[in-house]
Write a protein that holds these residues in place. Structure first.
Motif, mmCIF file in Angstrom:
data_model
loop_
_atom_site.group_PDB
_atom_site.id
_atom_site.type_symbol
_atom_site.label_atom_id
_atom_site.label_comp_id
_atom_site.label_asym_id
_atom_site.label_seq_id
_atom_site.Cartn_x
_atom_site.Cartn_y
_atom_site.Cartn_z
ATOM 1 N N MET A 410 0.632 -1.114 -0.136
ATOM 2 C CA MET A 410 0.012 0.122 -0.054
ATOM 3 C C MET A 410 0.913 1.242 0.015
ATOM 4 O O MET A 410 0.742 2.043 -0.676
ATOM 5 N N TRP A 411 1.893 1.246 0.966
ATOM 6 C CA TRP A 411 2.643 2.377 0.993
ATOM 7 C C TRP A 411 3.497 2.797 -0.172
ATOM 8 O O TRP A 411 3.755 3.910 -0.548
ATOM 9 N N ILE A 412 4.125 1.798 -0.645
ATOM 10 C CA ILE A 412 4.928 1.650 -1.816
ATOM 11 C C ILE A 412 4.184 2.199 -2.984
ATOM 12 O O ILE A 412 4.355 2.902 -4.018
ATOM 13 N N LEU A 414 1.329 4.078 -3.036
ATOM 14 C CA LEU A 414 1.115 5.370 -2.760
ATOM 15 C C LEU A 414 2.274 6.163 -3.354
ATOM 16 O O LEU A 414 2.064 7.341 -4.099
ATOM 17 N N ALA A 415 3.595 5.818 -3.083
ATOM 18 C CA ALA A 415 4.592 6.367 -3.431
ATOM 19 C C ALA A 415 4.853 6.343 -5.047
ATOM 20 O O ALA A 415 5.213 7.477 -5.688
ATOM 21 N N ALA A 416 4.502 5.282 -5.656
ATOM 22 C CA ALA A 416 4.452 4.922 -7.253
ATOM 23 C C ALA A 416 3.518 5.931 -7.725
ATOM 24 O O ALA A 416 3.919 6.567 -8.790
ATOM 25 N N GLU A 417 2.456 5.914 -7.185
ATOM 26 C CA GLU A 417 1.195 6.843 -7.827
ATOM 27 C C GLU A 417 1.700 8.321 -7.715
ATOM 28 O O GLU A 417 1.149 9.229 -8.551
ATOM 29 N N THR A 446 -5.480 1.260 -0.288
ATOM 30 C CA THR A 446 -4.866 2.361 -1.192
ATOM 31 C C THR A 446 -5.843 3.470 -1.494
ATOM 32 O O THR A 446 -5.762 4.721 -1.466
ATOM 33 N N ARG A 447 -7.042 3.035 -2.074
ATOM 34 C CA ARG A 447 -8.168 3.707 -2.450
ATOM 35 C C ARG A 447 -8.930 4.481 -1.168
ATOM 36 O O ARG A 447 -9.095 5.748 -1.207
ATOM 37 N N ARG A 448 -8.846 3.842 0.036
ATOM 38 C CA ARG A 448 -9.552 4.463 1.139
ATOM 39 C C ARG A 448 -8.443 5.408 1.804
ATOM 40 O O ARG A 448 -8.678 6.677 2.116
#
Length: 455
Positions: A410-412, A414-417, A446-448
């Motif tokens: 999830m955290w990675i 978010l960084a990628a996005e 991730t969406r939440r």
């Protein structure tokens, strides 16, 4: 060079001297003024003081007020606040409005008397009731700021309006600010600009600055960057520190004037030398990147440090970076950690991430994965891509936190996005190792996160 005066002035001075030496108190007062101003006589502040004191001792209220001012300013006599208060009080007791205002100022400043906003309010009120515009302005400021009384915007507005209608420039500015903020009146940028304009036309520097900002931002007027720059320059040339900073911004970006980073640097320097924290930060940035001046890491550090010592988080972060990398200074990871921490505690996401890195690696501080995770998380929750990637890495390896492949993804992700290429490559590799259920959970989380942080 001696003062040249007309025969008429000399004759007037001679007449006042004759009457003053005969004991006429009004003549003594007028002779004192002539000596102070060098009209009909050679300027002599000590003689002015001697004759003013004689008139004051004779009970002339306006002479007593003038004598108080001479003691206050050290004009013709050593400066003496206690004596100034004594004579202001003597004149104020006789109803002299100017002395009442001056006595109020002594109480406001705590000069010659214990500081007392209550007493200042009382004396400002007496002078204001006599129609003295400057006293009305001071009384309005007391009500607006709650000095010696409860804050009362309607009363502040009323007193500002009385003074503004008499042409008091400070009151006109204050009235404009009341309209701008909607204090005691319906908020109106148009009315604010109207009052700024009246004050600015009289040369009030702060009003000129506010008018310039209004034109720059289109508040109450149509955006006009050239007019904005014109008013800001007038204020800056009078020494208004905020206007100097604003002129730096205008020139550095070419707003309303041709872009000129060298001139911007000088305006920033003028404001920075006067202690303007944003100007200090911007000046540091100009030196750090060689904008308008030769690149100079030492000067960059000096100005960043000045801003940092005033509490500017972005400057504290940059000082930390300079010490961490040894740019223009000996590398010092301990100092870097200290400055990162100052900025991180103020919520600076980049500093929080960098502090996490220092803790995770044991650089300048004992290695502490749990603390590293805590700071990564603070920055990651603010949307800092590198911190999100680092936090994902901690979850992946189980450092400072229980290992969790889903949270790591999830955290990675978010960084990628957010555009982090390394995170994007790692996300692809991690996605191949997750089950369909784990991948679905990670994508849902991730969406939440995005929904929760959309604002």
């Amino acid at each position: 060079m001696k003062h040249r005066y007309s025969d008429k002035e000399a004759g007037t001075a001679a007449w006042f001297r004759s009457a003053a030496e005969s004991g006429n108190a009004y003549a003594q007062f007028n002779l004192a003024l002539l000596y102070k101003r060098g009209k009909g006589v050679e300027q002599d502040e000590q003689q002015g003081f001697v004759w003013m004191r004689r008139a004051a001792l004779a009970g002339i209220a306006f002479a007593q007020n003038h004598l108080g001012a001479m003691y206050y300013n050290g004009c013709g006599t050593p400066r003496d606040d206690a004596e100034a208060v004594y004579w202001f009080r003597m004149a104020a007791g006789q109803g002299d409005a100017s002395a009442q205002q001056n006595l109020g100022l002594m109480y406001r400043k705590g000069r010659g008397v214990p500081k007392s906003d209550d007493m200042a309010l009382t004396w400002f009120g007496r002078a204001a009731e006599q129609g003295v515009a400057s006293a009305q302005t001071l009384l309005g400021e007391a009500y607006a700021q709650g000095l010696g009384t409860q804050r009362n915007f309607p009363l502040a507005l009323a007193w500002f309006r009385k003074a503004a209608l008499q042409g008091d420039a400070t009151a006109q500015l204050n009235l404009g600010l009341m309209y701008r903020r909607g204090h005691g009146v319906l908020q109106s940028d148009t009315q604010a600009v109207a009052w700024y304009r009246q004050s600015a036309a009289q040369g009030h520097a702060a009003a000129q600055r506010h008018l310039g900002v209004a034109y720059a931002e289109g508040r109450g007027v149509t955006v006009d960057l050239e007019r904005a720059c014109s008013w800001l320059r007038r204020a800056a040339e009078q020494g208004d520190v905020d206007a100097r900073f604003n002129m730096g911004v205008m020139l550095a970006n070419g707003y309303g004037v041709p872009k000129d980073e060298a001139r911007a640097l000088e305006w920033y320097r003028g404001a920075a030398t006067a202690g303007h924290v944003l100007a200090q930060y911007n000046l540091g940035t100009m030196y750090a990147h060689g904008r308008g001046v030769e690149r100079d890491p030492g000067q960059a550090l000096e100005w960043y440090r000045k801003a940092a010592e005033q509490g500017a988080a972005n400057a504290q972060f940059n000082v930390g970076v300079i010490y961490a990398n040894g740019h223009g200074v000996a590398r010092d990871e301990t100092r870097a950690v200290a400055w990162y921490r100052h900025a991180a505690e103020q919520g600076d996401a980049s500093a929080q991430n960098n502090l996490g890195v220092m803790l995770a690696n044991g650089q300048g501080v004992p290695q502490d994965d749990v603390e590293a995770v805590r700071w990564y998380r603070k920055a990651a929750e603010q949307g800092h891509p590198l911190a999100q990637y680092n936090l994902g890495g901690m979850y992946n390896s189980g450092r400072g936190v229980e290992q969790n492949a889903v949270l790591s993804y999830m955290w990675i992700s978010l960084a990628a996005e957010a555009g982090d290429e390394t995170a994007s490559a790692n996300r692809k590799l991690m996605g191949k190792r997750l089950t369909r259920e784990e991948l679905g959970s990670a994508e849902l989380m991730t969406r939440r996160w995005h929904e929760a942080h959309r604002a």
